[in-house]
Scaffold this motif. Sequence first.
Motif, PDB file in Angstrom:
ATOM      1  N   GLU A  55      83.717  62.196  40.383  1.00  0.00           N
ATOM      2  CA  GLU A  55      84.169  62.761  39.103  1.00  0.00           C
ATOM      3  C   GLU A  55      85.221  63.857  39.308  1.00  0.00           C
ATOM      4  N   GLU A  56      84.957  64.714  40.291  1.00  0.00           N
ATOM      5  CA  GLU A  56      85.889  65.820  40.534  1.00  0.00           C
ATOM      6  C   GLU A  56      87.200  65.341  41.138  1.00  0.00           C
ATOM      7  N   SER A  83      79.290  63.395  41.714  1.00  0.00           N
ATOM      8  CA  SER A  83      80.122  64.553  41.378  1.00  0.00           C
ATOM      9  C   SER A  83      81.395  64.579  42.219  1.00  0.00           C
ATOM     10  N   GLY A 132      88.897  62.666  38.646  1.00  0.00           N
ATOM     11  CA  GLY A 132      88.985  63.013  37.232  1.00  0.00           C
ATOM     12  C   GLY A 132      88.443  61.935  36.306  1.00  0.00           C
ATOM     13  N   ILE A 133      87.387  61.262  36.758  1.00  0.00           N
ATOM     14  CA  ILE A 133      86.792  60.241  35.887  1.00  0.00           C
ATOM     15  C   ILE A 133      85.375  60.666  35.522  1.00  0.00           C
ATOM     16  N   THR A 134      84.853  60.059  34.477  1.00  0.00           N
ATOM     17  CA  THR A 134      83.480  60.369  34.079  1.00  0.00           C
ATOM     18  C   THR A 134      82.605  59.144  34.301  1.00  0.00           C
ATOM     19  N   VAL A 135      81.527  59.356  35.034  1.00  0.00           N
ATOM     20  CA  VAL A 135      80.620  58.244  35.310  1.00  0.00           C
ATOM     21  C   VAL A 135      79.523  58.224  34.250  1.00  0.00           C
ATOM     22  N   LYS A 136      79.447  57.112  33.522  1.00  0.00           N
ATOM     23  CA  LYS A 136      78.393  56.993  32.509  1.00  0.00           C
ATOM     24  C   LYS A 136      77.071  56.628  33.194  1.00  0.00           C
ATOM     25  N   ASP A 137      75.967  56.994  32.560  1.00  0.00           N
ATOM     26  CA  ASP A 137      74.664  56.647  33.137  1.00  0.00           C
ATOM     27  C   ASP A 137      74.566  55.144  33.427  1.00  0.00           C
ATOM     28  N   LYS A 160      88.117  52.323  37.299  1.00  0.00           N
ATOM     29  CA  LYS A 160      88.022  53.424  36.337  1.00  0.00           C
ATOM     30  C   LYS A 160      89.379  54.135  36.151  1.00  0.00           C
ATOM     31  N   ARG A 193      69.240  64.686  35.661  1.00  0.00           N
ATOM     32  CA  ARG A 193      70.001  63.447  35.715  1.00  0.00           C
ATOM     33  C   ARG A 193      69.543  62.728  36.961  1.00  0.00           C
TER      34      ARG A 193
END
Lengths: 662, 85
Positions: free
Chosen positions: B49-50, B46, B53-58, B79, A410
Amino acid sequence: MCGIAGIYNDRGGLESSRELLGGMIRMLRHRGPDGFGLYADEKVGLAHARLSIIDLSGGSQPMPNEDKKVWITFNGEIFNYIELRRDLEGRGHVFRTRSDTEVIIHLYEERGPACLDFLNGQFAFAIWDRGAGTLFMARDRAGIRPLFYAMRGDALLFASEIKSIFMDSRIKREIDPLGLDQIFTFWMTIPPRTAFKDVFELPAGHYMVVQNGRMRIKKYWDPDFTPPEKARPEAEYAEELKSLLIDATRLQLRADVPVGAYLSGGIDSSAVAALIKNHTDTPLRTFSVSFEDAVFDEGRYQRIMAERLGATASHSSVMCGCADIGRVFPDVIWHTEKPVVRTAPAPLYILSKLVRDSGYKVILTGEGADEVLAGYDIFKEAKLREFIKKEPSSRFRPLLLKRLYPYLARSPVRSARYAEIFFAGETGGCPAAYASHAPRWTTTSRIKVFFSDAMKEELKGYENIAELASGLPEEKLSAYDTLSRAQYLEMKTLLPGYLLSSQGDRVAMANSVEGRFPFLDHRVMEFSCRLPASLRMNVLNEKYLLKQCMKGLLPAHILERTKQPYMAPDSASFFSGGADYVQDLLYGKRLAEAGFFNPAMVSKLAAKCRQNRMLGFKDNMAIVGIVSTLLLHELYTDGFASRASEILKLSTTGGIAYADQR
Amino acid sequence: MQISADIRDFLVENFLYGRDDGALRDDVSLLESGLVDSTGVLELVSFVEEKYGITVKDSELVPDNFDSIDKLAGFILKKTREAAA
């Protein structure tokens, strides 16, 4: 292949230095466990540790000419010795052995320093011409074999490795802050500087003449990327490259012992193995290192190639885990004699042990192909940056950057905007001639943030780029195209200073294994550098001509695979068990005493590494650089005496053969 | 704002190794200042995200979202609101 050592003192009195010289050569036992030889007169002492490969019975050294006026101690191989000998015999020289060593002596008598132009090989040697009172020392063109020296009063000491020179306790074993600054930028020291204050390195492609106590160092070879005046058809070039590679491989298989080959899974080593298999009578025996961590492992491609070669039965592989790397790392640093910012030398140290344990002491590899035939990403980046710069308003050109580093799982580089910033040509005040390497040097330099305040103070005002530039031909470089300039720099810096030394000679010879490199045959280098640039790298297709001429010899899986740089787990190697010494090094009071780094910052870094979260390049390089610097410091200051005495126990002075001078 | 303070703490601890020399202002470009490199950005991802609690899209992995404390705080806020909505 061997180890050499010697002392010169124009004022005489060297007869008494036999004991020192004996100790110096016994320190190089790993380079030549098959016997020691020593020569000493009033002004010069020469010593030799032998690894027998050619003329097993007759090649002992130091070796004299017919009237014992000229003596040589020689580390390496002269691959064209048979052809040279024929010519020299025609001129009336009489040979007593079948060795390549004797060829150098006679050629030197015939040509003086110009003898170097005729040698096809990898070498470091010293010739003492008693009649003329001249000491002549030289290193091969690419820098495959090492040669270090130091001055002590009127005496000049020299040896294949620094540890040998340190047997003279009057020479300070002290890390040079400027050398450390260079390694924490370029990954290497710029010769003549080494990691130690009072020890120097003869640069690749140079020779040294010492006469009447005066020393002169001269360059005799340099890569030349001057393009051809009129390009020939591509097919002709491909044919010529192939026949040169066949001949280089054939010559490099000359040995009186069995020869093996490394298989990395990439094109270069596969090409060498395929050339051995298809164009020589040598039985093929191959060796590989594979990794537990799939990110680094190329085992799949190694197996494809071994199968293609029909060599699966004669292929051996060693699996390398993080703990293995951590375990051997102190020994690796003992051998590299300089800090490193990657652990990549360690797996090759483990691999050379496998080779030696399998009864082999000579190995052919693909090293050098990426430099001379343009395989590295750093070359692609340089081309891309220039391409984008020509049309800065183009929205499409930066998209090409996304194609770099497909092997990273990635990568933010997939975002074109990020890619643009990363590759915008961050030159950090670097002269334009070095633009290709500026990002690597700038990125690496960031790990200097860990230097202690005292170190930073000592380095104030020091410009390492200026020191590098002072030894490079600026005018020649500025006339080259971007690719050639980048390749030239790589051949002058990372190749000799890291790949052929820390990751080459030192970790192979540590296990008494000699590497040989067909792509670094000087004819291959000279031919490749003068190819039209587009045949080395066609747009972004690396090693284009090599791929063309290897079609049919290599499977498509190997030819068309995405190039993967050779890397090993870095930080994880020190925190996966197997490296208990790290605790002591990074947290104990010794860290502060050593004085190189800021202890508070190092413990934050260590804590971060220990958590083993995803780490960036910078943290990985920093931890490897710090651990290796501290190990080097310990091994070569307080730890030196005990380690040296362990090594000396392995041999006796009685085991040294003294040369008969009369 | 708490988010900005958290990001700052993370950056000081992880990229300045505890040594805050005061140069890290909320609007400083993390890339241009040399604090974060191409792989460092992934550490930052990371962390975000941790911690949140969110997800990062490319497609969201762009400097507009990640290149300063201000920008990143704004991105996280957006977000988390999206997730709550």
